[in-house]
Write a protein that holds these residues in place. Structure first.
Motif, mmCIF file in Angstrom:
data_model
loop_
_atom_site.group_PDB
_atom_site.id
_atom_site.type_symbol
_atom_site.label_atom_id
_atom_site.label_comp_id
_atom_site.label_asym_id
_atom_site.label_seq_id
_atom_site.Cartn_x
_atom_site.Cartn_y
_atom_site.Cartn_z
ATOM 1 N N LEU A 110 0.860 -1.180 0.000
ATOM 2 C CA LEU A 110 0.000 0.000 0.000
ATOM 3 C C LEU A 110 0.898 1.233 0.000
ATOM 4 O O LEU A 110 1.911 1.271 0.687
ATOM 5 C CB LEU A 110 -0.893 0.006 1.244
ATOM 6 C CG LEU A 110 -2.000 -1.052 1.274
ATOM 7 C CD1 LEU A 110 -2.745 -0.985 2.588
ATOM 8 C CD2 LEU A 110 -2.976 -0.862 0.124
ATOM 9 N N ALA A 123 1.753 5.484 0.334
ATOM 10 C CA ALA A 123 1.525 6.512 1.365
ATOM 11 C C ALA A 123 0.126 7.100 1.243
ATOM 12 O O ALA A 123 -0.483 7.497 2.241
ATOM 13 C CB ALA A 123 2.582 7.605 1.223
ATOM 14 N N ARG A 124 -0.361 7.160 0.022
ATOM 15 C CA ARG A 124 -1.718 7.693 -0.186
ATOM 16 C C ARG A 124 -2.766 6.853 0.543
ATOM 17 O O ARG A 124 -3.741 7.382 1.079
ATOM 18 C CB ARG A 124 -2.056 7.655 -1.676
ATOM 19 C CG ARG A 124 -1.753 8.919 -2.385
ATOM 20 C CD ARG A 124 -2.295 8.847 -3.777
ATOM 21 N NE ARG A 124 -2.113 10.111 -4.453
ATOM 22 C CZ ARG A 124 -2.615 10.375 -5.629
ATOM 23 N NH1 ARG A 124 -3.330 9.460 -6.258
ATOM 24 N NH2 ARG A 124 -2.423 11.536 -6.201
ATOM 25 N N ALA A 162 -2.751 7.708 4.063
ATOM 26 C CA ALA A 162 -3.368 9.034 4.230
ATOM 27 C C ALA A 162 -4.889 8.906 4.187
ATOM 28 O O ALA A 162 -5.601 9.554 4.973
ATOM 29 C CB ALA A 162 -2.872 9.968 3.137
ATOM 30 N N CYS A 163 -5.377 8.047 3.283
ATOM 31 C CA CYS A 163 -6.834 7.840 3.193
ATOM 32 C C CYS A 163 -7.365 7.231 4.494
ATOM 33 O O CYS A 163 -8.404 7.658 5.012
ATOM 34 C CB CYS A 163 -7.159 6.918 2.016
ATOM 35 S SG CYS A 163 -7.118 7.761 0.443
ATOM 36 N N TYR A 164 -6.634 6.236 4.982
ATOM 37 C CA TYR A 164 -7.064 5.622 6.252
ATOM 38 C C TYR A 164 -7.053 6.655 7.373
ATOM 39 O O TYR A 164 -7.970 6.717 8.199
ATOM 40 C CB TYR A 164 -6.147 4.453 6.609
ATOM 41 C CG TYR A 164 -6.482 3.170 5.876
ATOM 42 C CD1 TYR A 164 -7.805 2.732 5.778
ATOM 43 C CD2 TYR A 164 -5.493 2.393 5.301
ATOM 44 C CE1 TYR A 164 -8.112 1.565 5.106
ATOM 45 C CE2 TYR A 164 -5.798 1.229 4.620
ATOM 46 C CZ TYR A 164 -7.111 0.815 4.529
ATOM 47 O OH TYR A 164 -7.422 -0.331 3.865
ATOM 48 N N GLY A 194 -7.364 9.926 7.137
ATOM 49 C CA GLY A 194 -8.481 10.855 6.936
ATOM 50 C C GLY A 194 -9.806 10.225 7.341
ATOM 51 O O GLY A 194 -10.653 10.875 7.980
ATOM 52 N N LEU A 218 -13.238 6.647 1.585
ATOM 53 C CA LEU A 218 -11.807 6.660 1.906
ATOM 54 C C LEU A 218 -11.360 5.327 2.494
ATOM 55 O O LEU A 218 -10.254 4.851 2.246
ATOM 56 C CB LEU A 218 -11.493 7.783 2.899
ATOM 57 C CG LEU A 218 -11.753 9.205 2.411
ATOM 58 C CD1 LEU A 218 -11.435 10.213 3.503
ATOM 59 C CD2 LEU A 218 -10.919 9.500 1.181
ATOM 60 N N LEU A 219 -12.222 4.721 3.296
ATOM 61 C CA LEU A 219 -11.885 3.425 3.898
ATOM 62 C C LEU A 219 -11.867 2.314 2.850
ATOM 63 O O LEU A 219 -11.045 1.390 2.918
ATOM 64 C CB LEU A 219 -12.905 3.066 4.978
ATOM 65 C CG LEU A 219 -12.676 3.654 6.366
ATOM 66 C CD1 LEU A 219 -13.846 3.312 7.263
ATOM 67 C CD2 LEU A 219 -11.378 3.122 6.964
ATOM 68 N N LEU A 246 -3.004 3.944 -4.954
ATOM 69 C CA LEU A 246 -3.130 3.478 -3.570
ATOM 70 C C LEU A 246 -2.358 2.182 -3.328
ATOM 71 O O LEU A 246 -1.878 1.951 -2.224
ATOM 72 C CB LEU A 246 -4.608 3.263 -3.219
ATOM 73 C CG LEU A 246 -5.476 4.526 -3.282
ATOM 74 C CD1 LEU A 246 -6.931 4.165 -3.163
ATOM 75 C CD2 LEU A 246 -5.077 5.485 -2.191
#
Lengths: 178, 430
Positions: free
Chosen positions: B11, B13-14, B17-19, B21, B44-45, B146
């Motif tokens: 996975l 870094a994005r 970041a989504c997790y 957020g 996002l999840l 992602l």
């Protein structure tokens, strides 16, 4: 390490379609803001979009692709709280996140349009949003059960992905990461 | 062919970041008892999971075909990455590490198509260089960036050789023969020019000027003359890879230049069928015996690519003693050394004592030393002057034992070429 770049790196990194979609949805959500008023919501929506765009344009490809999400997260949280709890605001909140994902798909490193490629990935989040909306309609707002239901929902979806990962061993690494 | 192995799925870094957020939005929703942010958290999840599901099934390696071009310090890289049918080339990301000996002049530019990716980059060499560029790293990345998966890459690493253009003229120089008494051995190679060897029946492609008219008149069949090719002397390239008082950084830079020059000189002589050997003296002497031909060229290149400055400086005598096992005394020896310490001059003494006529090509370390001096112009001038005086003294000391070519302009070997053409080691034409 050098990364693939197009000659006009900054402009290519902007992702104008994603920017337009995200801004439009956030502005709509901002206009529904209740307190202190729609103008503040509108300002927050525009400022967050502009901030995210600026980060994408100015920062390097690697940093900008992650950092531009921060102003969006803050704006989504604020706008979500400022807006009244209605079905429309819930749909707009979900659409704002989905449009943010479309914006993420527009990467200068990628070989083709982000919108075309995003069609492979976006259906699952969209289905998740649909399930959440249905669940939101059935669960009364303002209850602690909302959070618990959300957690249960996410756990159930994670379980589905794990099962799918085991059913398709060719997709190596999916199960191990989860 | 070599392959870099894939590091598996990961996975980016994005995703994290989504997790992050999503967790923040969920926390906001729970704290404020407001479900609206929760609906922003759901996509996002789920998006990282969706990205993992979009990973292509295991596929064969991607193949890289690439080449380099350019002259002097310019290195232009062009190539194509061909992908297996299961993968859409437009989902690939490419990164090409620039070797530390080179600097990047133009960033990597990629052109995506459905079945492959074309790429080009431009690097620049400040000084002569011999370096191997590793294969580009190729990663599959989902639409949202992602999830990523490294792909196996098949191809040949690119060897980049840049050396002064005058080296190309070295091959034509006729060196002294390796054997003690010139003229005692006859060449077995037959060719177009040299000493008369015999006659043979003519073939269609033989030129008329080689026709032996008398033999034709006597026999009625056309005969042509054959000649014994003159062979020039053998060459031993000797690299001093011992650490010096200049320091690790300068040593490495000077040795890199020495390696590049050595392969240039070897190429020039090997083109003329001269036997070339190599000795690298670090802690011990590593030699490649005299040989000629394409395979010898590859042997020399690989040895030079692998050569490094040694950790310990061995006594100079060892560098000459160990040489006699593989290299015949009398071989013209080109010693490439910065002559930074007295030990280098001693090495020349020992080489000559053991019968190796030596020419020293000495890359000047002054420019590398000046890069480390303070930027104050007055100080710089003084340091330059002192460094030049010290250098002159070292070269004068070495000249007592062997001729030395001071090499300060790295992109030109005119002085060395001229010395070989007219100096004491060139064979005199009578």
């Amino acid at each position: 390490m050098i990364r693939p770049q197009r000659p006009r790196g900054g402009v290519a990194r902007a992702g104008w379609w994603g920017f337009a979609a995200t801004t439009a949805v956030m502005v709509a959500l901002g206009l529904l803001s209740r307190s202190p008023g729609p103008y503040v919501g509108l300002a927050v929506a525009v400022a967050a979009s502009a901030g995210a765009l600026a980060i994408r344009l100015v920062a390097t490809e690697q940093r900008g692709s992650v950092l531009f999400l921060l102003p969006l997260f803050v704006a989504w949280a604020y706008l979500g709280l400022a807006a009244p709890i209605t079905l429309l605001t819930e749909i707009l909140a979900a659409l704002a996140a989905l449009s943010g994902l479309v914006w993420m798909a527009e990467r200068s490193q990628a070989g083709s349009s982000g919108l075309r490629r995003a069609a492979d990935v976006l259906p699952l989040p969209a289905v998740g949003v649909a399930i959440a909306l249905v669940a939101g309609l059935l669960i009364p707002p303002g209850e602690l059960r909302v959070g618990i239901a959300a957690l249960l929902l996410v756990a159930a979806l994670a379980l589905v992905v794990i099962v799918l990962g085991h059913l398709h061993p060719a997709r190596e690494g999916v199960a191990s990461i989860l | 062919m070599s392959a870099s192995h894939s590091a598996g799925l990961r996975l980016t870094a994005r995703s994290w970041a989504c997790y992050g957020g999503a967790v923040a939005l969920i926390a906001t929703a729970v704290a404020s008892r407001d479900p609206v942010p929760l609906f922003g958290a759901v996509p996002l999840l789920l998006s990282p999971m969706a990205a993992l599901l979009a990973v292509p099934s295991s596929s064969g390696p991607v193949r890289v075909a690439w080449r380099e071009s350019g002259n002097a310090g310019t290195v232009a890289i062009e190539g194509t990455i061909v992908v297996p049918a299961e993968i859409d080339a437009r989902d690939l990301e490419i990164s090409l590490p620039c070797p530390p000996e080179l600097s990047e002049r133009a960033p990597l530019h990629a052109a995506w198509q459905s079945d492959g990716v074309g790429f080009r980059a431009e690097w620049w060499a400040r000084s002569p260089v011999l370096v191997r560029a590793n294969l580009p790293a190729v990663e599959w990345c989902d639409a949202l960036g992602l999830a990523a998966r490294s792909l196996d890459v098949e191809g040949t690493p690119l060897t980049i050789e840049r050396y002064p253009p005058e080296v190309g003229r070295l091959g034509g120089i006729r060196l002294q023969r390796t054997i003690p008494m010139p003229g005692e051995s006859r060449s077995t190679t037959i060719g177009d020019a040299g000493e008369f060897h015999g006659v043979r029946p003519a073939q269609a492609q033989d030129p008329w000027r080689r026709t032996n008219w008398r033999a034709w008149a006597r026999t009625g069949t056309r005969y042509v003359n054959e000649f014994s090719l003159e062979r020039t002397g053998d060459v031993l390239l000797y690299l001093d890879a011992r650490p010096t008082s200049l320091g690790r950084e300068i040593d490495r830079e000077i040795f890199g230049i020495s390696r590049a020059t050595a392969i240039g000189i070897a190429n020039a002589f090997l083109r003329e069928k001269v036997r070339v050997g190599l000795a690298i003296f670090g802690e011990f002497v590593e030699t490649i015996p005299l040989g000629s031909g394409r395979s010898q060229r590859l042997r020399l290149r690989d040895a030079l690519l692998a050569a490094q400055i040694s950790a310990f400086a061995a006594p100079a005598e060892r560098g000459a003693v160990g040489l006699r096992r593989d290299i015949t005394p009398g071989t013209t020896t080109i010693l490439v050394s910065p002559l930074a310490d007295e030990s280098a001059s001693l090495l020349i003494v020992h080489l000559r004592r053991r019968g190796y006529p030596t020419i020293v090509l000495s890359p000047s370390p002054i420019s590398a030393q000046l890069a480390l001096t303070p930027a104050v112009p007055e100080d710089r001038q003084i340091v330059t002057r002192v460094a030049r005086l010290y250098r002159r003294q070292q070269i004068a000391r070495a000249w007592r034992e062997a001729p030395v070519v001071d090499w300060s302009e790295y992109w030109s070997l005119a002085g060395f070429t001229a010395f070989l053409q007219h100096g004491m080691y060139a064979r005199r034409h009578t």
